[in-house]
Motif scaffolding. Structure first.
Motif, PDB file in Angstrom:
ATOM      1  N   ALA A  16       0.421  -1.155   0.160  1.00 48.85           N
ATOM      2  CA  ALA A  16      -0.260   0.079  -0.214  1.00 48.85           C
ATOM      3  C   ALA A  16       1.023   0.621   0.126  1.00 48.85           C
ATOM      4  O   ALA A  16       0.445   2.383   0.248  1.00 48.85           O
ATOM      5  N   GLY A  17       2.033   1.367   0.324  1.00 44.07           N
ATOM      6  CA  GLY A  17       3.101   2.228  -0.780  1.00 44.07           C
ATOM      7  C   GLY A  17       3.298   3.350   1.587  1.00 44.07           C
ATOM      8  O   GLY A  17       3.696   3.967   1.060  1.00 44.07           O
ATOM      9  N   LEU A  66      -4.176  -1.990   6.467  1.00 49.03           N
ATOM     10  CA  LEU A  66      -4.946  -3.452   6.121  1.00 49.03           C
ATOM     11  C   LEU A  66      -6.152  -3.901   5.954  1.00 49.03           C
ATOM     12  O   LEU A  66      -5.782  -5.013   5.224  1.00 49.03           O
ATOM     13  N   GLN A  67      -7.805  -3.039   5.668  1.00 46.43           N
ATOM     14  CA  GLN A  67      -8.590  -3.442   6.052  1.00 46.43           C
ATOM     15  C   GLN A  67      -8.716  -3.409   3.827  1.00 46.43           C
ATOM     16  O   GLN A  67      -9.316  -4.350   3.389  1.00 46.43           O
ATOM     17  N   ALA A  68      -7.972  -2.521   3.579  1.00 41.22           N
ATOM     18  CA  ALA A  68      -8.761  -1.789   2.170  1.00 41.22           C
ATOM     19  C   ALA A  68      -7.572  -2.849   1.237  1.00 41.22           C
ATOM     20  O   ALA A  68      -8.046  -3.690   0.879  1.00 41.22           O
ATOM     21  N   GLU A  73     -10.013  -7.574   8.651  1.00 42.16           N
ATOM     22  CA  GLU A  73     -11.556  -7.901   8.596  1.00 42.16           C
ATOM     23  C   GLU A  73     -12.292  -6.933   9.637  1.00 42.16           C
ATOM     24  O   GLU A  73     -11.495  -6.623  11.376  1.00 42.16           O
ATOM     25  N   LYS A  74     -13.132  -5.664   9.538  1.00 39.44           N
ATOM     26  CA  LYS A  74     -13.748  -4.561   9.747  1.00 39.44           C
ATOM     27  C   LYS A  74     -15.152  -5.401  10.717  1.00 39.44           C
ATOM     28  O   LYS A  74     -15.683  -5.707   9.500  1.00 39.44           O
ATOM     29  N   LEU A  75     -15.009  -5.367  12.021  1.00 39.15           N
ATOM     30  CA  LEU A  75     -16.475  -6.099  12.285  1.00 39.15           C
ATOM     31  C   LEU A  75     -17.181  -5.315  13.028  1.00 39.15           C
ATOM     32  O   LEU A  75     -16.579  -4.403  13.792  1.00 39.15           O
ATOM     33  N   GLU A  76     -17.998  -5.011  12.519  1.00 40.82           N
ATOM     34  CA  GLU A  76     -18.829  -3.731  13.587  1.00 40.82           C
ATOM     35  C   GLU A  76     -20.541  -4.400  14.322  1.00 40.82           C
ATOM     36  O   GLU A  76     -21.439  -4.343  12.885  1.00 40.82           O
ATOM     37  N   PHE A  77     -20.379  -4.241  15.385  1.00 43.74           N
ATOM     38  CA  PHE A  77     -21.760  -4.544  16.520  1.00 43.74           C
ATOM     39  C   PHE A  77     -22.435  -3.805  16.633  1.00 43.74           C
ATOM     40  O   PHE A  77     -21.626  -2.727  17.500  1.00 43.74           O
ATOM     41  N   GLU A  85     -10.463  -8.514  12.786  1.00 48.54           N
ATOM     42  CA  GLU A  85      -9.727  -9.874  12.422  1.00 48.54           C
ATOM     43  C   GLU A  85      -9.565 -10.360  11.338  1.00 48.54           C
ATOM     44  O   GLU A  85      -9.772  -9.766  10.541  1.00 48.54           O
ATOM     45  N   ALA A  86      -8.777 -11.373  11.243  1.00 46.59           N
ATOM     46  CA  ALA A  86      -7.252 -11.816   9.952  1.00 46.59           C
ATOM     47  C   ALA A  86      -9.113 -11.669   9.011  1.00 46.59           C
ATOM     48  O   ALA A  86     -10.224 -12.631   9.013  1.00 46.59           O
ATOM     49  N   ALA A  87      -8.715 -12.109   8.039  1.00 47.81           N
ATOM     50  CA  ALA A  87      -9.608 -11.791   6.481  1.00 47.81           C
ATOM     51  C   ALA A  87      -9.290 -13.364   6.426  1.00 47.81           C
ATOM     52  O   ALA A  87     -10.742 -13.988   5.699  1.00 47.81           O
TER      53      ALA A  87
END
Length: 141
Positions: A16-17, A66-68, A73-77, A85-87
């Motif tokens: 990602a630079g 890292l998500q991009a 993964e982003k978890l939105e509860f 968490e790891a993707a």
């Protein structure tokens, strides 16, 4: 395993630079060692506990990058700060204890089959899904 995971995260940042500073490298080791679902503040506290000297803003920027890159993964509860968490994990669902905030992973073949059956009955196939159960411990009388 966490060293291998940390290298994968490093490679994702480089792709990602993003420059890999000492602070970011320490944060990546913390992320790689996490086997739970930490939020940014928890990751920041863990990084600080190992002397990373990383700012909370850097934690957020790193997580977003890292998500991009597709490695976390982003978890939105509901009602909770975003967790991570790891993707590359095997498919699983989540149960969130609404009293304690604990997040538990689970898999259930009956649920998976039922979801596929329902989608098929409606003329669809499941491409991706996420199931979240918000739970509370039963009170014993």
């Amino acid at each position: 395993m966490s060293e291998k995971r940390a290298k994968e995260l490093e490679n994702a940042l480089r792709s990602a630079g993003v420059r890999l500073t000492r602070q970011r490298a320490a944060l990546l080791r913390v992320i790689a060692a996490s086997d739970d679902h930490p939020d940014a503040a928890e990751l920041h506290a863990r990084a600080e506990a190992v002397g990373a000297g990383v700012s909370l803003a850097t934690v957020y920027r790193t997580l977003t990058t890292l998500q991009a890159q597709g490695v976390i993964e982003k978890l939105e509860f509901q009602g909770e700060p975003a967790r991570w968490e790891a993707a590359d994990q095997k498919h699983h669902d989540h149960m969130i204890d609404i009293d304690t905030g604990a997040v538990m992973e689970f898999t259930n073949e009956r649920i998976e089959r039922l979801q596929a059956e329902i989608a098929a009955e409606m003329g669809y196939e499941i491409v991706h899904h996420r199931l979240e159960l918000y739970v509370r411990r039963r009170r014993r009388d």
